[in-house]
Every structure is written in structure tokens, then in C-alpha cells.
Design a protein around this motif. Structure first.
Motif, PDB file in Angstrom:
ATOM      1  N   GLN A 135       0.832  -1.234  -0.090  1.00  0.00           N
ATOM      2  CA  GLN A 135      -0.027  -0.151  -0.150  1.00  0.00           C
ATOM      3  C   GLN A 135       0.961   1.307  -0.145  1.00  0.00           C
ATOM      4  O   GLN A 135       0.477   2.239  -0.592  1.00  0.00           O
ATOM      5  CB  GLN A 135      -0.921   0.105   1.080  1.00  0.00           C
ATOM      6  CG  GLN A 135      -1.833  -1.022   1.067  1.00  0.00           C
ATOM      7  CD  GLN A 135      -2.281  -1.499   2.752  1.00  0.00           C
ATOM      8  OE1 GLN A 135      -1.365  -1.619   3.700  1.00  0.00           O
ATOM      9  NE2 GLN A 135      -3.622  -1.644   2.697  1.00  0.00           N
ATOM     10  N   ARG A 136       1.863   1.202   0.663  1.00  0.00           N
ATOM     11  CA  ARG A 136       2.776   2.406   0.674  1.00  0.00           C
ATOM     12  C   ARG A 136       4.026   2.279   0.051  1.00  0.00           C
ATOM     13  O   ARG A 136       4.528   3.517  -0.153  1.00  0.00           O
ATOM     14  CB  ARG A 136       3.180   2.737   2.366  1.00  0.00           C
ATOM     15  CG  ARG A 136       2.071   2.781   3.366  1.00  0.00           C
ATOM     16  CD  ARG A 136       1.094   4.187   3.293  1.00  0.00           C
ATOM     17  NE  ARG A 136       0.244   4.021   4.222  1.00  0.00           N
ATOM     18  CZ  ARG A 136      -0.988   4.068   4.228  1.00  0.00           C
ATOM     19  NH1 ARG A 136      -1.699   3.741   3.079  1.00  0.00           N
ATOM     20  NH2 ARG A 136      -1.879   3.995   5.081  1.00  0.00           N
ATOM     21  N   ARG A 137       4.605   0.971  -0.505  1.00  0.00           N
ATOM     22  CA  ARG A 137       5.579   1.287  -0.966  1.00  0.00           C
ATOM     23  C   ARG A 137       5.831   2.026  -2.294  1.00  0.00           C
ATOM     24  O   ARG A 137       7.094   2.465  -2.621  1.00  0.00           O
ATOM     25  CB  ARG A 137       5.779  -0.465  -1.429  1.00  0.00           C
ATOM     26  CG  ARG A 137       7.115  -0.613  -1.896  1.00  0.00           C
ATOM     27  CD  ARG A 137       7.437  -2.110  -2.131  1.00  0.00           C
ATOM     28  NE  ARG A 137       7.422  -2.821  -0.874  1.00  0.00           N
ATOM     29  CZ  ARG A 137       7.111  -3.956  -0.808  1.00  0.00           C
ATOM     30  NH1 ARG A 137       7.297  -4.881  -1.798  1.00  0.00           N
ATOM     31  NH2 ARG A 137       6.993  -4.626   0.520  1.00  0.00           N
ATOM     32  N   HIS A 138       4.934   2.549  -2.977  1.00  0.00           N
ATOM     33  CA  HIS A 138       4.829   3.248  -4.038  1.00  0.00           C
ATOM     34  C   HIS A 138       4.275   4.748  -4.094  1.00  0.00           C
ATOM     35  O   HIS A 138       4.414   5.366  -4.982  1.00  0.00           O
ATOM     36  CB  HIS A 138       4.117   2.671  -5.407  1.00  0.00           C
ATOM     37  CG  HIS A 138       4.524   1.271  -5.606  1.00  0.00           C
ATOM     38  ND1 HIS A 138       5.735   0.879  -6.184  1.00  0.00           N
ATOM     39  CD2 HIS A 138       4.039  -0.105  -5.215  1.00  0.00           C
ATOM     40  CE1 HIS A 138       6.189  -0.471  -6.207  1.00  0.00           C
ATOM     41  NE2 HIS A 138       4.847  -0.973  -5.625  1.00  0.00           N
ATOM     42  N   GLN A 139       4.026   5.085  -2.978  1.00  0.00           N
ATOM     43  CA  GLN A 139       3.530   6.314  -2.615  1.00  0.00           C
ATOM     44  C   GLN A 139       4.803   7.424  -2.484  1.00  0.00           C
ATOM     45  O   GLN A 139       5.736   7.047  -1.664  1.00  0.00           O
ATOM     46  CB  GLN A 139       2.717   6.271  -1.204  1.00  0.00           C
ATOM     47  CG  GLN A 139       1.928   7.469  -0.978  1.00  0.00           C
ATOM     48  CD  GLN A 139       0.942   7.495   0.278  1.00  0.00           C
ATOM     49  OE1 GLN A 139       0.604   6.093   0.508  1.00  0.00           O
ATOM     50  NE2 GLN A 139       0.571   8.510   0.640  1.00  0.00           N
ATOM     51  N   ALA A 140       4.466   8.317  -3.257  1.00  0.00           N
ATOM     52  CA  ALA A 140       5.694   9.349  -3.462  1.00  0.00           C
ATOM     53  C   ALA A 140       6.343   9.819  -1.823  1.00  0.00           C
ATOM     54  O   ALA A 140       7.519   9.924  -1.556  1.00  0.00           O
ATOM     55  CB  ALA A 140       5.454  10.709  -4.221  1.00  0.00           C
ATOM     56  N   GLY A 141       5.441  10.281  -1.008  1.00  0.00           N
ATOM     57  CA  GLY A 141       5.937  10.502   0.371  1.00  0.00           C
ATOM     58  C   GLY A 141       6.590   9.488   1.149  1.00  0.00           C
ATOM     59  O   GLY A 141       7.667  10.089   1.927  1.00  0.00           O
ATOM     60  N   TYR A 142       6.210   8.418   1.106  1.00  0.00           N
ATOM     61  CA  TYR A 142       6.912   7.540   1.801  1.00  0.00           C
ATOM     62  C   TYR A 142       8.277   7.144   0.944  1.00  0.00           C
ATOM     63  O   TYR A 142       9.240   6.823   1.738  1.00  0.00           O
ATOM     64  CB  TYR A 142       6.037   6.210   1.704  1.00  0.00           C
ATOM     65  CG  TYR A 142       5.048   6.052   2.817  1.00  0.00           C
ATOM     66  CD1 TYR A 142       5.076   5.217   4.050  1.00  0.00           C
ATOM     67  CD2 TYR A 142       3.852   6.715   2.252  1.00  0.00           C
ATOM     68  CE1 TYR A 142       3.995   5.495   4.833  1.00  0.00           C
ATOM     69  CE2 TYR A 142       2.865   6.837   3.523  1.00  0.00           C
ATOM     70  CZ  TYR A 142       2.955   6.121   4.415  1.00  0.00           C
ATOM     71  OH  TYR A 142       1.958   6.216   5.296  1.00  0.00           O
ATOM     72  N   ILE A 143       8.341   7.196  -0.115  1.00  0.00           N
ATOM     73  CA  ILE A 143       9.688   6.884  -1.170  1.00  0.00           C
ATOM     74  C   ILE A 143      10.593   7.986  -0.437  1.00  0.00           C
ATOM     75  O   ILE A 143      11.790   7.861  -0.245  1.00  0.00           O
ATOM     76  CB  ILE A 143       9.185   7.002  -2.710  1.00  0.00           C
ATOM     77  CG1 ILE A 143       8.552   5.643  -2.964  1.00  0.00           C
ATOM     78  CG2 ILE A 143      10.813   6.913  -3.304  1.00  0.00           C
ATOM     79  CD1 ILE A 143       7.994   5.614  -4.406  1.00  0.00           C
ATOM     80  N   GLU A 144      10.096   9.215  -0.490  1.00  0.00           N
ATOM     81  CA  GLU A 144      10.951  10.234  -0.276  1.00  0.00           C
ATOM     82  C   GLU A 144      11.519  10.207   1.329  1.00  0.00           C
ATOM     83  O   GLU A 144      12.453  10.478   1.479  1.00  0.00           O
ATOM     84  CB  GLU A 144      10.113  11.590  -0.528  1.00  0.00           C
ATOM     85  CG  GLU A 144      11.199  12.995   0.015  1.00  0.00           C
ATOM     86  CD  GLU A 144      12.194  12.877  -0.964  1.00  0.00           C
ATOM     87  OE1 GLU A 144      13.236  13.757  -0.515  1.00  0.00           O
ATOM     88  OE2 GLU A 144      12.518  12.563  -2.026  1.00  0.00           O
ATOM     89  N   THR A 145      10.738   9.742   2.304  1.00  0.00           N
ATOM     90  CA  THR A 145      11.009   9.589   3.476  1.00  0.00           C
ATOM     91  C   THR A 145      12.068   8.646   3.767  1.00  0.00           C
ATOM     92  O   THR A 145      13.156   8.873   4.286  1.00  0.00           O
ATOM     93  CB  THR A 145       9.639   9.359   4.359  1.00  0.00           C
ATOM     94  OG1 THR A 145       8.967  10.179   4.321  1.00  0.00           O
ATOM     95  CG2 THR A 145      10.185   8.865   5.938  1.00  0.00           C
ATOM     96  N   ILE A 146      11.801   7.364   3.090  1.00  0.00           N
ATOM     97  CA  ILE A 146      12.795   6.381   2.917  1.00  0.00           C
ATOM     98  C   ILE A 146      14.141   7.279   2.459  1.00  0.00           C
ATOM     99  O   ILE A 146      15.200   6.660   2.971  1.00  0.00           O
ATOM    100  CB  ILE A 146      12.264   5.129   2.246  1.00  0.00           C
ATOM    101  CG1 ILE A 146      11.281   4.438   3.053  1.00  0.00           C
ATOM    102  CG2 ILE A 146      13.468   4.211   2.131  1.00  0.00           C
ATOM    103  CD1 ILE A 146      11.626   4.059   4.539  1.00  0.00           C
ATOM    104  N   LYS A 147      14.197   7.642   1.362  1.00  0.00           N
ATOM    105  CA  LYS A 147      15.322   8.193   0.692  1.00  0.00           C
ATOM    106  C   LYS A 147      16.277   9.116   1.627  1.00  0.00           C
ATOM    107  O   LYS A 147      17.265   8.860   2.009  1.00  0.00           O
ATOM    108  CB  LYS A 147      14.879   8.956  -0.406  1.00  0.00           C
ATOM    109  CG  LYS A 147      16.077   9.448  -1.107  1.00  0.00           C
ATOM    110  CD  LYS A 147      15.791  10.254  -2.413  1.00  0.00           C
ATOM    111  CE  LYS A 147      17.126  10.985  -3.073  1.00  0.00           C
ATOM    112  NZ  LYS A 147      17.959  11.816  -2.461  1.00  0.00           N
TER     113      LYS A 147
END
Length: 75
Positions: free
Chosen positions: A20-32
């Protein structure tokens, strides 16, 4: 399910389940940012899901292994 899978293959379609969250832009940016060291070294982590409890369901007394897995979103 097999027929739907074959039809999807013919149409070159893909399914992503449980991400559900793996492809969400905000989550991707946070992990980066975490990987880039924005908050320093992570020394521990505790994850919660929307229900406010731990994400791993350990089962009730007398639960079968299957019941534990069905109630555990990770499985």
C-alpha cells in the motif's frame, strides 16, 4: 484466479499486493532521506498500523498456526 492471471499476462498487466505504501511518493521520499542519513543512525524501531496496536498478531490462546497467519497482515 488462474484465468484472471492468464488474461492479465496476455494484456501485459501486473498486480502489486500488500504494498500500500511502497509506491507512494511521500513514503519513497522519507525512506530516501532516512537512507541519506537525515535523522542519523537508526538504532531501534517499533512499527504500528492504523489500529494503534503492533502489526504482528501473535494469536490468542488456542489459536492454530493458520488462524495466527490469517490475522497477521504480514502473512
Amino acid at each position: 484466479m488462474y484465468a484472471a492471471g492468464e488474461l492479465a499476462k496476455q494484456k501485459n498487466l501486473k498486480v502489486a499486493a500488500g504494498t500500500q505504501r511502497r509506491h507512494q511518493a511521500g513514503y519513497i521520499e522519507t525512506i530516501k532521506r532516512i537512507h541519506d542519513g537525515a535523522i542519523g543512525d537508526i538504532t531501534s524501531l517499533r512499527a504500528f498500523w492504523v489500529n494503534g496496536g503492533p502489526i504482528w498478531h501473535r494469536g490468542e490462546k488456542g489459536s492454530t498456526e493458520l488462524e495466527k497467519q490469517l490475522r497477521n497482515w504480514y502473512h
